[in-house]
Design an enzyme around this catalytic site. Structure first.
Site, PDB file in Angstrom:
ATOM      1  N   HIS A 158      10.467  24.007   7.228  1.00  0.00           N
ATOM      2  CA  HIS A 158       9.126  23.424   7.328  1.00  0.00           C
ATOM      3  C   HIS A 158       8.185  24.243   6.457  1.00  0.00           C
ATOM      4  O   HIS A 158       8.510  25.341   6.032  1.00  0.00           O
ATOM      5  CB  HIS A 158       8.640  23.398   8.776  1.00  0.00           C
ATOM      6  CG  HIS A 158       8.735  24.719   9.467  1.00  0.00           C
ATOM      7  ND1 HIS A 158       9.932  25.224   9.945  1.00  0.00           N
ATOM      8  CD2 HIS A 158       7.796  25.660   9.752  1.00  0.00           C
ATOM      9  CE1 HIS A 158       9.723  26.395  10.501  1.00  0.00           C
ATOM     10  NE2 HIS A 158       8.447  26.701  10.393  1.00  0.00           N
ATOM     11  N   GLY A 159       7.011  23.709   6.200  1.00  0.00           N
ATOM     12  CA  GLY A 159       6.083  24.360   5.293  1.00  0.00           C
ATOM     13  C   GLY A 159       5.339  25.522   5.910  1.00  0.00           C
ATOM     14  O   GLY A 159       5.247  25.649   7.137  1.00  0.00           O
TER      15      GLY A 159
END
Length: 212
Positions: free
Chosen positions: A131-132
Site C-alpha cells: 500500500h502507499g
C-alpha cells in the site's frame, strides 16, 4: 386509387355497372384503410414498448455500475495463476490494477514502492499487503483492494515468500480498517492454503467480502 374508382364509375354509367359492385369496391377500400390504420397504431405501440424496455435496461445498467462503484473488491480485480516475478513488478501490477479500476491515481504506484522500501509489507503466512505511504492519501479516489495470486510465490526478502499479494487503497479512515479485516481473514492457515491453490476467483471473492 381515387382515379380508379372514378374510372369504374364511368364504366358503370356506360356499361351499366351495378350499384352493388360500386358499393363492394367502396367496402374493400374501407377495409384496407382500417387495416393500414391498425398497422400504424401497432407500430407506434411497439415503438413505445421498445423504448420502455430500453429505458429499463439503462436503469439496470446504471444500477449495476453504481453497485460496482461502491464495492471495495470486485471479481475482475482478482487475478489467479500469475507467473513468478520480482516483488517490485508484483507491486506495480497490483498498483496498476488499482489505477485501472479507478481507486487511485497513477502516482499511487510509486507510493506503494516507496512504502516497500521503508518497511516490508509482507505480513506472514504467505501474504503481502502493499500500500502507499501516508503522503499519497491525496492519490486515493475511493477505497478498494485487488488480489494477485502467485502459486510459485514472490520473494519479499529475508526468506519471505508471498503467494497472495493484496494491493489496498483506503480512503480517509478506511486504511487501517482494511488492513485489520484482511489480517483477520487470513489468520487461518487452512484458509490461506485454499486461496493459494484455488483456480476459482469466486473462492477468494467470497472469503474477503465476508469481512469487507
Amino acid at each position: 386509387m381515387i382515379d380508379g374508382i372514378y374510372v369504374l364509375f364511368l364504366v358503370g354509367q356506360n356499361g351499366q355497372l351495378t350499384l352493388g359492385i360500386i358499393l363492394a369496391i367502396a367496402l374493400i377500400l374501407l377495409v384496407l384503410f382500417v387495416i393500414k390504420k391498425r398497422k400504424i397504431e401497432g407500430t407506434a405501440e411497439n415503438k413505445d414498448e421498445s423504448e420502455k424496455i430500453n429505458s429499463n435496461k439503462n436503469v439496470i445498467r446504471n444500477t449495476e455500475a453504481q453497485n460496482v462503484d461502491n464495492k471495495i473488491l470486485i471479481k475482475d480485480n482478482i487475478v489467479l495463476g500469475l507467473k513468478n516475478t520480482t516483488k517490485e513488478e508484483a507491486i506495480k501490477m497490483a498498483g496498476q490494477l488499482l489505477v485501472n479500476s479507478g481507486y487511485v491515481g497513477d502516482e499511487y504506484i510509486q507510493a506503494m514502492l516507496e512504502r516497500e522500501n521503508v518497511i516490508s509489507t509482507y505480513i506472514g503466512n504467505g501474504v503481502a499487503i502493499p500500500h502507499g505511504v501516508g503522503s499519497a492519501k491525496e492519490q486515493i479516489i475511493k477505497s478498494g483492494i485487488v488480489v494477485l495470486q502467485f502459486p510459485q510465490g514472490v520473494d519479499f526478502g529475508e526468506g519471505n515468500i508471498a503467494y497472495l499479494i493484496i494491493g489496498i487503497a483506503g480512503k480517509d479512515n478506511d486504511h487501517l480498517k482494511l488492513l485489520s479485516n484482511i489480517a483477520t481473514t487470513l489468520e487461518n492457515n487452512d484458509v490461506v492454503e485454499e486461496l493459494i491453490k484455488t483456480t476459482n476467483a469466486g473462492d477468494i471473492y467470497n472469503t474477503f467480502t465476508k469481512n469487507l
